[in-house]
Design a protein around this motif. Sequence first.
Motif, PDB file in Angstrom:
ATOM      1  N   ILE A   1       0.726  -1.083   0.101  1.00 35.96           N
ATOM      2  CA  ILE A   1      -0.202   0.097  -0.176  1.00 35.96           C
ATOM      3  C   ILE A   1       0.911   1.225   0.000  1.00 35.96           C
ATOM      4  O   ILE A   1       1.798   1.201   0.825  1.00 35.96           O
ATOM      5  CB  ILE A   1      -0.947  -0.047   1.286  1.00 35.96           C
ATOM      6  N   VAL A   2       0.396   2.263  -0.937  1.00 33.57           N
ATOM      7  CA  VAL A   2       1.416   3.338  -1.148  1.00 33.57           C
ATOM      8  C   VAL A   2       0.514   4.529  -1.031  1.00 33.57           C
ATOM      9  O   VAL A   2      -0.287   4.671  -1.608  1.00 33.57           O
ATOM     10  CB  VAL A   2       2.075   3.286  -2.482  1.00 33.57           C
ATOM     11  N   ASP A   3       1.267   5.684  -0.173  1.00 33.06           N
ATOM     12  CA  ASP A   3       0.832   6.840  -0.189  1.00 33.06           C
ATOM     13  C   ASP A   3       1.682   7.726  -1.077  1.00 33.06           C
ATOM     14  O   ASP A   3       2.576   7.825  -0.476  1.00 33.06           O
ATOM     15  CB  ASP A   3       0.522   7.356   1.487  1.00 33.06           C
ATOM     16  N   ALA A   4       1.517   7.894  -2.107  1.00 40.29           N
ATOM     17  CA  ALA A   4       2.410   8.332  -3.113  1.00 40.29           C
ATOM     18  C   ALA A   4       2.851   9.631  -3.097  1.00 40.29           C
ATOM     19  O   ALA A   4       1.982  10.572  -2.708  1.00 40.29           O
ATOM     20  CB  ALA A   4       1.697   8.141  -4.605  1.00 40.29           C
ATOM     21  N   ASN A   5       4.109   9.850  -3.119  1.00 39.77           N
ATOM     22  CA  ASN A   5       4.897  10.960  -3.262  1.00 39.77           C
ATOM     23  C   ASN A   5       4.813  12.009  -4.736  1.00 39.77           C
ATOM     24  O   ASN A   5       5.177  12.965  -4.462  1.00 39.77           O
ATOM     25  CB  ASN A   5       6.037  11.034  -2.515  1.00 39.77           C
ATOM     26  N   ASP A   6       4.508  11.128  -5.536  1.00 42.10           N
ATOM     27  CA  ASP A   6       4.456  11.439  -6.843  1.00 42.10           C
ATOM     28  C   ASP A   6       3.769  10.703  -7.774  1.00 42.10           C
ATOM     29  O   ASP A   6       3.201   9.654  -7.712  1.00 42.10           O
ATOM     30  CB  ASP A   6       5.941  11.466  -7.549  1.00 42.10           C
TER      31      ASP A   6
ATOM     32  N   ILE B   1       6.272   0.361  -9.129  1.00 42.09           N
ATOM     33  CA  ILE B   1       4.906  -0.331  -8.768  1.00 42.09           C
ATOM     34  C   ILE B   1       5.011  -1.322  -9.886  1.00 42.09           C
ATOM     35  O   ILE B   1       4.340  -2.536  -9.501  1.00 42.09           O
ATOM     36  CB  ILE B   1       3.977   0.596  -8.804  1.00 42.09           C
ATOM     37  N   ALA B   2       5.376  -1.070 -11.095  1.00 41.96           N
ATOM     38  CA  ALA B   2       5.222  -2.174 -12.183  1.00 41.96           C
ATOM     39  C   ALA B   2       5.933  -3.309 -11.859  1.00 41.96           C
ATOM     40  O   ALA B   2       5.546  -4.535 -11.989  1.00 41.96           O
ATOM     41  CB  ALA B   2       5.631  -1.551 -13.469  1.00 41.96           C
TER      42      ALA B   2
ATOM     43  N   LYS C   1       2.598  -9.141  -6.582  1.00 40.55           N
ATOM     44  CA  LYS C   1       2.409  -8.334  -5.482  1.00 40.55           C
ATOM     45  C   LYS C   1       1.134  -7.424  -5.766  1.00 40.55           C
ATOM     46  O   LYS C   1       1.255  -6.720  -6.698  1.00 40.55           O
ATOM     47  CB  LYS C   1       3.483  -7.474  -5.060  1.00 40.55           C
ATOM     48  N   LEU C   2       0.132  -7.453  -5.119  1.00 38.98           N
ATOM     49  CA  LEU C   2      -1.125  -6.628  -5.176  1.00 38.98           C
ATOM     50  C   LEU C   2      -0.502  -5.134  -4.595  1.00 38.98           C
ATOM     51  O   LEU C   2      -0.424  -4.953  -3.516  1.00 38.98           O
ATOM     52  CB  LEU C   2      -2.318  -7.035  -4.445  1.00 38.98           C
ATOM     53  N   VAL C   3      -0.705  -4.156  -5.335  1.00 40.85           N
ATOM     54  CA  VAL C   3      -0.481  -2.815  -5.387  1.00 40.85           C
ATOM     55  C   VAL C   3      -1.778  -1.889  -5.034  1.00 40.85           C
ATOM     56  O   VAL C   3      -2.332  -1.989  -6.171  1.00 40.85           O
ATOM     57  CB  VAL C   3       0.532  -2.068  -6.120  1.00 40.85           C
TER      58      VAL C   3
ATOM     59  N   ALA D   1      -2.901  -0.221 -10.790  1.00 38.45           N
ATOM     60  CA  ALA D   1      -3.009  -0.223  -9.462  1.00 38.45           C
ATOM     61  C   ALA D   1      -4.452   0.507  -9.003  1.00 38.45           C
ATOM     62  O   ALA D   1      -4.574   1.771  -9.677  1.00 38.45           O
ATOM     63  CB  ALA D   1      -1.785   0.525  -8.948  1.00 38.45           C
ATOM     64  N   LEU D   2      -5.135   0.034  -7.973  1.00 34.10           N
ATOM     65  CA  LEU D   2      -6.455   0.714  -7.661  1.00 34.10           C
ATOM     66  C   LEU D   2      -6.062   1.776  -6.706  1.00 34.10           C
ATOM     67  O   LEU D   2      -5.037   1.722  -5.805  1.00 34.10           O
ATOM     68  CB  LEU D   2      -7.129  -0.021  -6.794  1.00 34.10           C
ATOM     69  N   ASN D   3      -6.550   3.041  -6.954  1.00 34.05           N
ATOM     70  CA  ASN D   3      -6.414   4.367  -6.026  1.00 34.05           C
ATOM     71  C   ASN D   3      -7.411   4.463  -5.220  1.00 34.05           C
ATOM     72  O   ASN D   3      -8.759   4.671  -5.621  1.00 34.05           O
ATOM     73  CB  ASN D   3      -6.242   5.569  -7.070  1.00 34.05           C
ATOM     74  N   VAL D   4      -7.183   4.594  -4.012  1.00 30.15           N
ATOM     75  CA  VAL D   4      -8.275   4.790  -3.055  1.00 30.15           C
ATOM     76  C   VAL D   4      -7.925   6.269  -2.476  1.00 30.15           C
ATOM     77  O   VAL D   4      -7.040   6.428  -1.793  1.00 30.15           O
ATOM     78  CB  VAL D   4      -8.221   3.807  -1.805  1.00 30.15           C
ATOM     79  N   GLN D   5      -9.003   7.208  -2.922  1.00 23.86           N
ATOM     80  CA  GLN D   5      -8.521   8.752  -2.638  1.00 23.86           C
ATOM     81  C   GLN D   5      -9.709   9.508  -2.491  1.00 23.86           C
ATOM     82  O   GLN D   5     -10.863   9.044  -2.715  1.00 23.86           O
ATOM     83  CB  GLN D   5      -7.745   9.270  -3.673  1.00 23.86           C
ATOM     84  N   LEU D   6      -9.480  10.577  -1.653  1.00 27.82           N
ATOM     85  CA  LEU D   6     -10.511  11.576  -2.087  1.00 27.82           C
ATOM     86  C   LEU D   6     -10.279  12.212  -3.519  1.00 27.82           C
ATOM     87  O   LEU D   6      -9.359  12.150  -3.978  1.00 27.82           O
ATOM     88  CB  LEU D   6     -10.187  12.803  -0.969  1.00 27.82           C
ATOM     89  N   ASP D   7     -11.458  13.111  -3.860  1.00 26.05           N
ATOM     90  CA  ASP D   7     -11.402  13.998  -5.063  1.00 26.05           C
ATOM     91  C   ASP D   7     -10.843  15.290  -4.340  1.00 26.05           C
ATOM     92  O   ASP D   7     -11.505  16.189  -3.882  1.00 26.05           O
ATOM     93  CB  ASP D   7     -12.552  13.900  -5.643  1.00 26.05           C
ATOM     94  N   HIS D   8      -9.614  15.374  -4.495  1.00 27.22           N
ATOM     95  CA  HIS D   8      -8.766  16.602  -3.817  1.00 27.22           C
ATOM     96  C   HIS D   8      -9.312  17.904  -4.499  1.00 27.22           C
ATOM     97  O   HIS D   8      -9.268  18.846  -3.708  1.00 27.22           O
ATOM     98  CB  HIS D   8      -7.429  16.174  -3.653  1.00 27.22           C
ATOM     99  N   THR D   9      -9.226  17.896  -5.850  1.00 29.30           N
ATOM    100  CA  THR D   9      -9.941  19.064  -6.339  1.00 29.30           C
ATOM    101  C   THR D   9     -11.223  19.498  -5.945  1.00 29.30           C
ATOM    102  O   THR D   9     -11.413  20.590  -5.567  1.00 29.30           O
ATOM    103  CB  THR D   9      -9.913  18.744  -8.013  1.00 29.30           C
ATOM    104  N   ALA D  10     -12.066  18.524  -6.008  1.00 22.54           N
ATOM    105  CA  ALA D  10     -13.443  18.930  -5.190  1.00 22.54           C
ATOM    106  C   ALA D  10     -13.356  19.280  -3.806  1.00 22.54           C
ATOM    107  O   ALA D  10     -14.359  20.195  -3.370  1.00 22.54           O
ATOM    108  CB  ALA D  10     -14.493  17.799  -5.506  1.00 22.54           C
ATOM    109  N   TRP D  11     -12.590  18.631  -3.040  1.00 19.16           N
ATOM    110  CA  TRP D  11     -12.497  19.081  -1.435  1.00 19.16           C
ATOM    111  C   TRP D  11     -12.003  20.522  -1.600  1.00 19.16           C
ATOM    112  O   TRP D  11     -12.630  21.296  -0.723  1.00 19.16           O
ATOM    113  CB  TRP D  11     -11.378  18.073  -1.228  1.00 19.16           C
TER     114      TRP D  11
END
Length: 375
Positions: free
Chosen positions: A124-129, A137-138, A145-147, A159-169
């Motif tokens: 699980i990655v909280d990505a810096n870029d 990741i590839a 490995k599941l990323v 890779a599945l991204n689980v995130q807020l819509d930061h623009t809408a936020w």
Amino acid sequence: MKKRLVSVLCAVAVLSTMLVGCSGGSGDKSDKASSDSKSENVMEGDVYKIIPEGDLVVGFTSGSSGTSWRDQMIDDFKEVAEEYKADGRLKDYKIVNNTTNGDATEQANIIRDFTADPDVNIIIVDANDSTALNEAIAEAQDAGKLVVIADTGCDAPGALNVQLDHTAWMKKNAEFIATALDGKGKLININGLDGNPADNARDKGLQEVLEENPDLEVVQKASGGWDQTQAKTACAQILSTTKDIDGIITQDGMAYGCLSACEDAGILPKAMIGDPGVAFFQEWKKLMDEGADFQACAQPNPPGIAASALRIAVNMAEGKELDESKLDGNIYYYQVQSFYTQDNFDDAMKLLDGKSDDYLLDEWFDEDGVQALFK
């Protein structure tokens, strides 16, 4: 659903396509990766379905550490990981924080270390870029490995991204400021980390509101590093030369520092984006009690987003199939349900009662909530 802020999210967000293929037929590790050949991960839609063999062990690279938001995120992650260990669904977990906060090269090396670790099979990655981690990741995916990406967006294919819509936020917050100031005034902007994907997305939301309100002007901008102390210093430096301020644009974990700098300088903005936390709300209440010409809003950016990503990742690793209608490409947008102003201020104060000064209103999926994402 974990209830820290509200009784959240059985409701899910957004539309669209796809999902998950499978990485080989037999599930034998020799089919997934070897020193001589790559795994043939099959993509259905935009997400790889990689089902690791053996006991599940998670490696979590948090990207940064040391801020109250990030520390709370790591604590949330640990809480869910320990729950899964107690239930026998997770054998173990490993957390590695960047030594240099926000550095993508260092984080890519952390991902490669997890790939080389024979025990870790979920990363699980909280990505810096948004793009610099794609190669690492590839390599992890090719190794079977599941990323899963948590919190900040990343363009890594499959890779599945689980995130807020930061623009809408940010847009929702900035629209509050625009309304409070009748669409005109001078703003200072204390942003998070320059170049961070979430910070970039939030800036996009701010720019959209500024385009709709041409009489609002950002006169100074500085990075506060998502840290109260850094934000206070950055804001104080601006206020030492810029006195005529109507509003403050900032982000989670920095508003109390900004407000403190304003009060030290004897300059009170008419409106600002606040923290959904104890220290800011206490100062906000004081200003309301004094009848100050001051408005604020507070919209949680839940540190528990990584805990939600962990729940989704474990269920994926167990072979459950994500519901395609809950995704937008390879993104699941976690929907925050709460937005606080003076009108519902007391509701937030009840939730913050008894918490430490640096606590932020929080939420993440419980197990019933996460099952709504699967078929």
